[in-house]
Enzyme design. Sequence first.
Site, PDB file in Angstrom:
ATOM      1  N   HIS A  17      17.490 -32.816  38.459  1.00  0.00           N
ATOM      2  CA  HIS A  17      18.713 -32.301  39.099  1.00  0.00           C
ATOM      3  C   HIS A  17      19.109 -30.952  38.508  1.00  0.00           C
ATOM      4  CE1 HIS A  17      19.796 -36.818  39.666  1.00  0.00           C
ATOM      5  NE2 HIS A  17      19.410 -36.360  40.837  1.00  0.00           N
ATOM      6  N   LYS A  41      28.565 -48.592  46.753  1.00  0.00           N
ATOM      7  CA  LYS A  41      27.311 -48.504  46.006  1.00  0.00           C
ATOM      8  C   LYS A  41      27.610 -48.688  44.519  1.00  0.00           C
ATOM      9  CE  LYS A  41      23.350 -45.475  45.328  1.00  0.00           C
ATOM     10  NZ  LYS A  41      22.744 -44.181  45.555  1.00  0.00           N
ATOM     11  N   ARG A  90      10.559 -34.204  45.836  1.00  0.00           N
ATOM     12  CA  ARG A  90       9.541 -34.514  44.827  1.00  0.00           C
ATOM     13  C   ARG A  90       8.211 -34.892  45.447  1.00  0.00           C
ATOM     14  NH1 ARG A  90      13.682 -38.671  42.361  1.00  0.00           N
ATOM     15  NH2 ARG A  90      14.191 -38.489  44.572  1.00  0.00           N
ATOM     16  N   SER A 128      17.021 -40.800  38.693  1.00  0.00           N
ATOM     17  CA  SER A 128      18.077 -41.501  37.955  1.00  0.00           C
ATOM     18  C   SER A 128      17.705 -42.971  37.777  1.00  0.00           C
ATOM     19  CB  SER A 128      19.412 -41.397  38.708  1.00  0.00           C
ATOM     20  OG  SER A 128      19.796 -40.057  38.848  1.00  0.00           O
TER      21      SER A 128
END
Length: 159
Positions: A17, A41, A90, A128
């Site tokens: 990030h 969430k 990615r 993460s």
Amino acid sequence: MIKAIYPGSFDPVTNGHLDIIKRASKFVDVLVVGILDNPNKHCLFTSEERKELIKIVTKDIPNVEVESFYGLLTDFAKEINASLIIRGIRDTNDFAVEFQRSITNKQLNSDIETVCLIADEKNLILSSTAVKEVAIFGGDIDWMVPKEITGYVKEKYNK
Ligand code: ADP
């Protein structure tokens, strides 16, 4: 003036990030890191904590701001006058997701463009989720997150 939003969960912010933040902040006037505050969430860090962590790691980048938001990204982008959405890619899985999101967001607001930056090769496998999977069993996360963040993550699992 070009204002951009880099949205995400950032639970917690990783080296990947931070790399995207640094690179995007070079070609926009203002970069707002937008933390999605989704009450449905479950996150390890609260949105306030995630905001603080991003502020810590971006304190030396003067054109970066950090905000929390909930709701449609295009609504928030319009509210803050951001004309660009920044995302990181990615792999082909990220590409597939971003491809669809970009078209959806274009449909919702045609004035807002999505710019995807390809992840740096050293961050291709960082997420993460991976940070949390390693940290929960006490593994080394120093290579995954900015050095200021390591202690905060470890502290969560020591409680
Ligand atoms: P989201 O749930 O929106 O994907 P994340 O916090 O996981 O939130 O990611 C925010 C953005 O950062 C996404 O565009 C994601 O693809 C990108 N990103 C995540 N990890 C990396 C990384 N290691 N390198 C580059 N970009 C990344």
